[in-house]
Design a protein around this motif. Structure first.
Motif, short mmCIF file in Angstrom:
data_model
loop_
_atom_site.label_atom_id
_atom_site.label_comp_id
_atom_site.label_asym_id
_atom_site.label_seq_id
_atom_site.Cartn_x
_atom_site.Cartn_y
_atom_site.Cartn_z
N ASP A 73 1.13 -1.16 0.13
CA ASP A 73 0.18 -0.07 0.04
C ASP A 73 0.86 1.54 0.36
O ASP A 73 0.50 2.27 -0.69
N LEU A 74 1.91 0.95 1.28
CA LEU A 74 2.50 2.49 0.69
C LEU A 74 3.46 3.00 -0.33
O LEU A 74 3.78 3.74 -0.78
N ALA A 75 4.04 1.60 -1.48
CA ALA A 75 4.37 1.59 -3.16
C ALA A 75 3.40 2.29 -3.78
O ALA A 75 3.67 3.44 -4.11
N ALA A 76 2.31 1.90 -3.57
CA ALA A 76 1.16 2.38 -4.09
C ALA A 76 0.64 3.63 -3.88
O ALA A 76 0.61 4.38 -4.92
N MET A 77 1.28 4.16 -2.75
CA MET A 77 0.63 5.97 -2.73
C MET A 77 2.46 6.66 -2.71
O MET A 77 2.46 7.87 -2.73
N GLY A 78 3.77 5.54 -3.38
CA GLY A 78 5.17 5.99 -3.86
C GLY A 78 5.53 6.94 -2.27
O GLY A 78 6.09 7.71 -2.33
N ALA A 79 5.72 6.20 -1.33
CA ALA A 79 5.81 6.78 0.35
C ALA A 79 7.04 5.37 0.21
O ALA A 79 6.87 5.07 -0.16
N ARG A 80 8.03 6.08 1.37
CA ARG A 80 8.78 5.94 1.93
C ARG A 80 9.05 5.31 2.99
O ARG A 80 8.27 6.15 3.98
#
Length: 323
Positions: A73-80
């Motif tokens: 889910d973080l990957a899908a938001m572009g989040a680290r």
């Protein structure tokens, strides 16, 4: 073994806190400090025995997957990633199981730079709930609502093997042992596409992770963006988005698994056609294969087309817990 001894032995780690974590496991709350000017990205997922995983699953694999589905889910938001909490209900304190589960959990946590910062344990039916925290610069989030007519539709990695493994494990189909082993790896040890998510900042117009099936998760993008899409089934079946094992299955099964199977934890995303070369370069930088499956259109709805561009009537529905 008591509750607090269990936490100290299997889940509380020694050493200095990593960057972004002011206070971790051991207090009533964790304290996280995002970098200046960053937004906090938060997601929660629950895994329930008998619903999301089999009772005999390898606890190392379960520890990996419990965190992987949240990191996706973080990957899908572009989040680290910054850190995560774990709420764990256990029927009993089984030392062997706990050692394996925590080993799988921390192996992925360390690889992703996402430390455990708190949580809770209780006795009850086996249930795992993780909340993950990440950071992303304002305006660079990969939301679901940015797809526009003319954008291309892309997917990372490969689709369908997790569903193929599930059908085999449920006894619905037969797979050769070596094929089942490969597919089961995709079901139980998905790879969160964190590096790709970071590379897609400023390139992708919209994104989601494929947790319930491509048709449903792309459908969330289409609904949020007020657009439709035309996908080419031939492009999917002839691309690297399908493994050789799935391609060897009957066409109907291969399509069902790839388009509506779920548990893939790949990224589906859209991007302007003009960004294609930059996008492919970003995928190479992330060491993640990507495949283009079609285009976004102004006409609402998700349409499937054959190799000749003719519409296909495919009755597909992604997973829904209450359907």
């Amino acid at each position: 073994m008591g509750e607090f001894e269990l936490i100290r032995h299997y889940f509380q780690r020694t050493g200095p806190h990593p960057p972004g974590v002011v206070l971790g496991v051991g207090d009533d709350c964790a304290l996280l400090q995002p970098d200046p000017g960053q937004r906090l990205a938060v997601s929660t997922d629950m895994l329930v025995e008998g619903r999301h995983f089999f009772a005999d699953v390898d606890p190392v694999a379960l520890g990996h997957k419990a965190l992987a589905v949240n990191l996706s889910d973080l990957a899908a938001m572009g989040a680290r990633p910054l850190g995560f909490t774990l709420a764990l209900a256990l029927p009993r304190a089984d030392a062997t199981w706990l050692a394996g589960f925590s080993a799988g959990l921390f192996a992925l946590a360390d690889a992703a730079g996402c430390p455990l910062v708190g949580g809770d344990t209780t006795q009850g039916p086996l249930n795992l709930s993780i909340t993950v925290f990440g950071q992303v610069p304002p305006g660079q989030e990969l939301r679901r609502s940015g797809a526009r007519a003319g954008d291309e539709v892309w997917v990372s990695g490969q689709l369908g093997d997790a569903r193929l493994a599930l059908e085999a494990l449920l006894g619905e189909i037969e797979l050769a042992p070596e094929r089942l082993a490969r597919a089961r790896q995709r079901l139980e040890r998905p790879t969160p596409r964190l590096a790709l998510g970071l590379e897609l900042r400023g390139l992708a117009s919209a994104a989601a992770d494929v947790s319930d099936g491509l048709c449903g998760d792309l459908g969330h993008i289409l609904a949020a963006s007020g657009v439709g899409a035309d996908l080419e089934v031939g492009a999917l079946l002839g691309s690297d988005a399908i493994s050789a094992d799935l391609r060897a299955q009957p066409r109907e099964r291969a399509l069902r698994c790839a388009l509506a199977g779920g548990d893939d934890y790949e990224l589906v995303f859209t991007a302007p056609a003009a960004a294609r070369e930059a996008l492919l370069q970003a995928a190479r930088a992330a060491a993640t294969p990507v495949s283009c499956l079609g285009r976004i259109s102004a006409e609402p709805g998700l349409r499937w087309r054959n190799e000749s561009g003719q519409p296909l009537d495919l009755a597909l529905a992604s997973f829904d817990h209450f359907a």
